[in-house]
Design a protein around this motif. Structure first.
Motif, PDB file in Angstrom:
ATOM      1  N   GLU A 158      -9.941 -20.811   4.168  1.00 48.35           N
ATOM      2  CA  GLU A 158      -9.828 -21.969   3.230  1.00 48.35           C
ATOM      3  C   GLU A 158      -9.517 -21.485   1.749  1.00 48.35           C
ATOM      4  OE1 GLU A 158     -13.302 -24.111   3.030  1.00 48.35           O
ATOM      5  OE2 GLU A 158     -13.314 -24.570   5.191  1.00 48.35           O
ATOM      6  N   LEU A 159      -9.840 -20.114   1.454  1.00 55.31           N
ATOM      7  CA  LEU A 159      -9.644 -19.580   0.342  1.00 55.31           C
ATOM      8  C   LEU A 159      -8.971 -18.010   0.217  1.00 55.31           C
ATOM      9  CD1 LEU A 159     -13.450 -20.060  -0.857  1.00 55.31           C
ATOM     10  CD2 LEU A 159     -11.294 -21.163  -1.912  1.00 55.31           C
ATOM     11  N   GLY A 160      -9.352 -17.222   0.789  1.00 57.47           N
ATOM     12  CA  GLY A 160      -8.589 -15.847   0.798  1.00 57.47           C
ATOM     13  C   GLY A 160      -8.843 -14.867  -0.275  1.00 57.47           C
ATOM     14  N   PHE A 161      -8.128 -14.285  -0.999  1.00 56.11           N
ATOM     15  CA  PHE A 161      -8.516 -13.565  -2.098  1.00 56.11           C
ATOM     16  C   PHE A 161      -8.539 -14.143  -3.456  1.00 56.11           C
ATOM     17  CE2 PHE A 161      -7.155  -9.683   0.633  1.00 56.11           C
ATOM     18  CZ  PHE A 161      -8.319  -8.883   0.045  1.00 56.11           C
ATOM     19  N   PRO A 162      -9.382 -13.898  -4.222  1.00 48.16           N
ATOM     20  CA  PRO A 162      -8.992 -14.636  -5.548  1.00 48.16           C
ATOM     21  C   PRO A 162      -7.959 -14.264  -6.345  1.00 48.16           C
ATOM     22  CG  PRO A 162     -10.812 -12.770  -5.979  1.00 48.16           C
ATOM     23  CD  PRO A 162     -10.249 -12.906  -4.413  1.00 48.16           C
TER      24      PRO A 162
END
Length: 372
Positions: A158-162
């Protein structure tokens, strides 16, 4: 006094003095800290001490020490009494936040590669800094870091790396947001972390109230014997619960939570097509928001169905299309779980069918779900 004895005494004293200077892992004297820093530099192959400094120096943050090497720095963290290596873009990012005197505090882990994707990170006393070739170098802290950690860090689907730092906004009670590769997180003093699947948005999700509706369609069954098909005499229950992605239950629009039907064993009911008398209420409605949907809210339907045979050898009709089992209502029961984002959201009713079976006898329960 015997010369040999004097030589022996002198040797013992010399040996004791030299060993007194050897540090142990728990030696946090200045000498012991220097040894920890040196050991860490060797472990991480940081090379020789940098020409700018011949020995370690105290940090501005109380109790800390550091020393620069050819390929990076080693910092001693007084809070956990360990030394950690840091370098490159993560070191530069930490510098922008004030080194150990900033909000991140001292390094609390070595500069390390992310395990499953190309990237690197360093954890600090109060947050983390992550780098990847596609997103650059960004810090993550507080509630955003806790949420991201619980979703699997950079491996989160849902997110991965910032891809940004934490940023300031003032919108609908939200005061902070942070964008990731695949989504955006929002937070406010009076709000929990809210997820949006739009990785480029700076606007919190619209929390306009929507209505999730459950509408029964039919319940039907058949008991197959050698020469004849008989009507199932059903007893048991069907339970529906709705939950936010964090597991908090969402009660129905009337603030209630109860089973859709609960038929006693001593009073089984014959199952005939389109017999809706089983259901205690025709429709169930739940007030939800878009952030609930984006935050992976789900409904869980649990069954315990039995066919009371005339031979008294009651048959348990196990749910066939179940996602898992849980300890509920005094037993270990299979359940059907459906994420709200899977339900059609444009007002079209979506039909679902659940089947309970013991291998031959079966019961079919169908219903509609809609979100408007």
């Amino acid at each position: 006094m015997n010369t040999k004895f004097l030589i022996l005494v002198a040797f013992i004293l010399l040996f004791a003095e030299s060993n007194a200077q050897l540090s142990s892992y728990n030696d946090n004297s200045e000498y012991g800290i220097a040894q920890k820093i040196s050991d860490k530099a060797k472990q991480r192959n940081l090379g020789k001490v940098h020409s700018e400094s011949a020995k370690m120096r105290p940090t501005a943050g109380k109790g800390g020490w550091f020393l620069r090497y050819e390929k990076g720095w080693v910092y001693y963290n007084p809070n956990n009494q360990n030394a950690f290596a840091i370098w490159g873009e993560i070191m530069k990012k930490w510098a922008t936040q004030g080194y150990e005197t900033g909000w991140l505090g001292f390094p609390a882990s070595d500069h390390s590669n992310t395990p499953n994707r190309t990237g690197a990170f360093v954890h600090f006393d109060n947050g983390s800094i992550y780098w990847s070739p596609n997103t650059g170098t960004h810090f993550v802290g507080g509630a955003f870091r806790d949420y991201w950690k619980n979703k699997g860090w950079e491996n989160s689907p849902e997110l991965g790396f910032p891809k940004t730092d934490e940023m300031e906004i003032f919108s609908n009670g939200y005061t902070r947001y942070q964008q990731f590769e695949k989504g955006t997180l929002f937070w406010g003093p009076d709000k929990s972390v809210t997820y949006s699947n739009n990785s480029n948005t700076t606007t919190p999700p619209n929390d306009e109230t929507k209505v999730l509706s459950f509408m029964p369609n039919l319940i039907s069954g058949a008991e197959v014997s050698i020469d004849v098909t008989e009507v199932i005499q059903l007893y048991g229950w069907m339970d529906l619960r709705v939950y936010k992605g964090n597991g908090q239950e969402i009660t129905d629009a009337d603030g209630k939570s109860f089973s859709l039907f609960n038929i006693q064993k001593k009073q089984p009911v014959s199952v005939t097509d389109y017999n809706l008398d089983f259901f205690r209420i025709a429709d169930r409605h739940y007030n939800i928001s878009q952030s609930d949907i984006d935050g992976n809210a789900y409904l869980r339907i649990t069954y315990w169905l039995n066919d009371k045979d005339v031979t008294n050898s009651d048959d348990y009709l196990k749910l066939e299309n179940y996602n898992g089992r849980w300890n509920y209502n005094g037993g270990d029961h299979p359940y059907r779980e459906i994420k709200l984002k899977e339900i059609v959201r444009n007002g079209i009713d979506k039909k679902y069918l659940d089947i309970g079976s013991d291998g031959s006898d079966k019961v079919w329960i169908s219903y509609y779900l809609t979100i408007k």
